[in-house]
Scaffold this motif. Structure first.
Motif, mmCIF file in Angstrom:
data_model
loop_
_atom_site.group_PDB
_atom_site.id
_atom_site.type_symbol
_atom_site.label_atom_id
_atom_site.label_comp_id
_atom_site.label_asym_id
_atom_site.label_seq_id
_atom_site.Cartn_x
_atom_site.Cartn_y
_atom_site.Cartn_z
ATOM 1 N N TYR A 143 30.317 39.088 32.445
ATOM 2 C CA TYR A 143 29.090 39.789 32.011
ATOM 3 C C TYR A 143 29.412 40.963 31.089
ATOM 4 O O TYR A 143 28.619 41.905 30.976
ATOM 5 C CB TYR A 143 28.295 40.267 33.238
ATOM 6 N N TYR A 172 35.532 33.126 44.695
ATOM 7 C CA TYR A 172 36.727 33.948 44.971
ATOM 8 C C TYR A 172 37.296 33.616 46.357
ATOM 9 O O TYR A 172 38.491 33.374 46.517
ATOM 10 C CB TYR A 172 36.412 35.451 44.936
ATOM 11 N N ALA A 195 34.728 30.202 33.319
ATOM 12 C CA ALA A 195 35.460 31.200 34.105
ATOM 13 C C ALA A 195 35.812 30.629 35.471
ATOM 14 O O ALA A 195 36.798 31.030 36.091
ATOM 15 C CB ALA A 195 34.616 32.464 34.255
#
Ligand code: PMP
Ligand code: GLN
Length: 387
Positions: free
Chosen positions: A203, A126, A98
């Motif tokens: 998740y 991020y 990811a």
């Protein structure tokens, strides 16, 4: 040389907190409840499929977008669990975990001066990848202990420069699973500002009690403006394989591909095939991982409660947030940095994920994706340290 090496955009970020805390854990032989990785293997079938792919000679470059077997399995997974339809050829794209999906998506969608709305605490990459793209982050704070969305600050984070919302549910580090009402608010603001929603759902299968994960792309009118990111690392306890993916409208997936072809082109060939096998496993396999993790969460929560440490009960992920201010700690960053040496336990300070450092001054994150005896040993050490 007059100009030092290093990208100025990354200057504020230094070394990631995960590397820092895992190095301290190693140095002091501490129980590592910091970096989130499980200490046991996932499904036997998935491990066996990787061995088989290697034995069958699937060891060269996979195609840039990922093996068709995996892209088809991802599309089927989206349909089976969420009723989301994506075309495996044009709307699904495999990445190096990811992590690469996030960085390639930010570099693809964000240009200099574009604003990115995110909640804090935020996953560390991020902020760094938005900065690398030349974007500006605008945050809304989720506050301990319930981490509810604050509508006023969320509205204030949007502007006519908003390019996208970068969301994470279930949420690291708080363990929050965003509710339908919260997602509706976020989506209506995204539509109002004609913004993309990039949603990190790594998740997705690790939820507890009655919490239900709601993928943003499944909400009315959202599929056309949503890029969904996930990864095999958490679902199959294979964080070292680095197989991730992004799915969404073909035009946006193509933009991500244009970046990724020049960063890694492709990776993890045999592991991609093993993940395809994993995604087709029956529901019970997914449910049993979640229920085993829920038990570990309860073990950690009970031990911390016994020591008088306040916690937030997570509905998902690998993590518990603990308020160590109740131990008289005034700076959780300093506490976390010295804990491996003083107590033989590693954790992560939540301020590493925040702009509003004051909101997280007393908070640390503890991972429970560990064998029960490891959690118990960590709790024993903390107990002795506090006592
Ligand atoms: N997003 C979140 C919220 C994470 O917690 C992590 C790491 N566990 C990642 C992305 C990175 O995932 P990967 O290991 O697949 O690169
Ligand atoms: N996602 C993991 C965590 O939050 C760490 C991943 C990493 O080390 N980059 O602990």
């Amino acid at each position: 040389m007059s100009r030092p090496p290093g990208n100025a955009a990354l200057a504020p970020f230094g070394t990631t907190i995960f590397s820092e805390m895992s190095a301290l854990a190693l140095e002091h032989d501490a129980v590592n409840l910091g970096q989130g990785f499980p200490d046991t293997d996932g499904p036997r079938e998935v491990l066996e499929a990787a061995r088989q792919a290697i034995a069958e000679g699937r060891n060269q470059y996979p195609p840039g977008p990922g093996y068709p077997e995996l892209r088809t399995a991802i599309a089927e997974h989206q349909r089976r669990f969420y009723g989301i339809e994506v075309d495996p050829n044009s709307e699904v794209f495999v990445t190096v975990g990811a992590t690469e999906a996030i960085s390639a998506t930010m570099l693809a969608l964000v240009q200099r001066g574009d604003e990115v709305v995110m909640f804090e605490p935020y996953y560390d990459s991020y902020a760094a990848t938005v900065a690398l793209a030349g974007g500006v982050r605008r945050t809304s704070v989720l506050r301990f202990p319930d981490f509810a969305v604050d509508e006023a600050s969320l509205r204030a984070a949007f502007s006519d420069r908003t390019r996208l919302v970068l969301l994470n549910t279930p949420h690291n580090p708080t363990g929050k699973v965003f509710t339908r009402a919260e997602l509706d608010l976020i989506c209506s603001l995204a539509r109002e500002h004609d913004a993309w929603v990039v949603t990190d759902e790594v998740y997705e299968h690790l939820t507890f009690d009655d919490a239900t994960h709601i993928p943003v792309a499944s909400l009315p009118g959202m599929a056309e403006r949503t890029l969904t990111i996930s990864s095999a690392g958490k679902t199959f306890s294979t964080t070292g394989w680095k197989v991730g993916w992004v799915s969404g409208p073909a035009e946006a997936v193509a933009a991500v591909r244009s970046v990724k072809q020049f960063t890694t082109f492709s990776a993890s060939g045999p592991f991609q095939l093993a993940v395809a096998t994993g995604l087709a496993l029956p529901d019970e396999v997914y449910a049993s991982l979640a229920s085993s993790l829920a038990g570990k969460r309860d073990l950690l929560l009970a031990g911390l409660a016994e020591m008088g440490i306040a916690t937030a009960v997570p509905s998902g992920t690998y993590f518990v947030i603990a308020d160590v201010a109740s131990l008289g700690v005034t700076d959780a960053l300093d506490f976390a940095r010295t804990l491996p040496e003083r107590a033989g336990v590693a954790c992560v300070p939540v301020s590493a994920f925040c702009d509003d450092v004051a909101a997280a001054r007393g908070l640390v994150r503890l991972a429970f994706c560990k064998e029960d005896h490891v959690i118990e040993e960590g709790l024993d050490r903390l107990r002795r340290f506090i006592g």
